[in-house]
Design an enzyme around this catalytic site. Structure first.
Site, PDB file in Angstrom:
ATOM      1  N   CYS A 165      -7.479  -0.651   1.150  1.00 40.55           N
ATOM      2  CA  CYS A 165      -6.511  -1.246   2.076  1.00 40.55           C
ATOM      3  C   CYS A 165      -7.188  -1.460   3.424  1.00 40.55           C
ATOM      4  O   CYS A 165      -7.787  -0.538   3.981  1.00 40.55           O
ATOM      5  CB  CYS A 165      -5.312  -0.314   2.235  1.00 40.55           C
ATOM      6  SG  CYS A 165      -4.167  -0.858   3.524  1.00 40.55           S
TER       7      CYS A 165
ATOM      8  N   CYS B 104      -8.263  -4.734 -10.373  1.00 44.66           N
ATOM      9  CA  CYS B 104      -7.842  -3.661 -11.278  1.00 44.66           C
ATOM     10  C   CYS B 104      -7.415  -2.471 -10.414  1.00 44.66           C
ATOM     11  O   CYS B 104      -8.255  -1.783  -9.844  1.00 44.66           O
ATOM     12  CB  CYS B 104      -9.003  -3.290 -12.197  1.00 44.66           C
ATOM     13  SG  CYS B 104      -8.559  -2.066 -13.441  1.00 44.66           S
TER      14      CYS B 104
ATOM     15  N   CYS C 203      -5.474   0.921   6.259  1.00 41.01           N
ATOM     16  CA  CYS C 203      -5.550   2.394   6.297  1.00 41.01           C
ATOM     17  C   CYS C 203      -6.720   2.964   5.508  1.00 41.01           C
ATOM     18  O   CYS C 203      -6.920   4.184   5.513  1.00 41.01           O
ATOM     19  CB  CYS C 203      -4.246   3.011   5.800  1.00 41.01           C
ATOM     20  SG  CYS C 203      -4.061   2.989   4.011  1.00 41.01           S
TER      21      CYS C 203
ATOM     22  N   CYS D 205       0.844  -1.193   0.000  1.00 48.92           N
ATOM     23  CA  CYS D 205       0.000   0.000   0.000  1.00 48.92           C
ATOM     24  C   CYS D 205       0.885   1.250   0.000  1.00 48.92           C
ATOM     25  O   CYS D 205       1.802   1.358   0.817  1.00 48.92           O
ATOM     26  CB  CYS D 205      -0.903   0.000   1.239  1.00 48.92           C
ATOM     27  SG  CYS D 205      -1.903   1.488   1.396  1.00 48.92           S
TER      28      CYS D 205
ATOM     29  N   CYS E   4       0.370   3.099   3.630  1.00 49.04           N
ATOM     30  CA  CYS E   4       0.751   2.551   4.933  1.00 49.04           C
ATOM     31  C   CYS E   4       1.741   1.398   4.858  1.00 49.04           C
ATOM     32  O   CYS E   4       2.188   0.904   5.899  1.00 49.04           O
ATOM     33  CB  CYS E   4      -0.495   2.101   5.702  1.00 49.04           C
ATOM     34  SG  CYS E   4      -1.197   0.556   5.096  1.00 49.04           S
TER      35      CYS E   4
HETATM   36 FE    FE Z   1      -2.843   1.107   3.487  1.00 49.79          FE
END
Ligand code: FE
Length: 138
Positions: free
Chosen positions: A103, A126, A106, A54, A57
């Site tokens: 995510c 995607c 976060c 990510c 984070c």
């Molecule tokens: Fe994240």
């Protein structure tokens, strides 16, 4: 993202905090659910071996082993790195019903999930390159 929404996640930061850590485009896509242009983003045609984390984070999201060429111009994967890395949200914007991927750590907007992907899962994650940060391995 509204602060009340952000409260649901492990990482609790205000938009002002995120703006300090992200480029303007990364902020627009990850925190305001934007979409980058296809075929002109960092990872759509990128083939190195490693892990995609990510951007916000650092939570590990995808292994390059599951990346495939979807022809869409966005980085596409047929599975996430582990079951609890990503949360899904029903997205009804633009008169479509789509599954949004965020995510789980976060709340960053990542992209959408479709059911027209290749074996073995039949899924197509995607993603926006701006939501990912590649980490080489091996
Ligand atoms: Fe994240």
């Amino acid at each position: 993202m509204l602060m009340s929404d952000q409260e649901k996640y492990n990482i609790k930061k205000s938009d002002e905090d995120w703006k300090e850590e992200l480029s303007a485009e990364e902020f627009e896509i990850t925190r305001l659910k934007g979409t980058e242009r296809p075929f002109s983003n960092k990872y759509w045609d990128f083939k190195d071996k490693g892990i995609y984390n990510c951007r916000c984070c650092g939570n590990p999201l995808f292994d390059s082993e599951t990346k495939f060429d979807s022809g869409t111009g966005w980085p596409s994967f047929y599975d996430s790195i582990k079951k609890d890395a990503i949360n899904t949200i029903m997205d009804t914007k633009f008169g479509m019903i789509r599954t949004e991927a965020v995510c789980k750590n976060c709340g960053a907007h990542l992209g959408h999930i479709f059911n027209d992907g290749p074996a073995p899962t039949g899924m197509r994650f995607c993603m926006n390159s701006a939501s990912l940060k590649f980490e080489p391995q091996g």
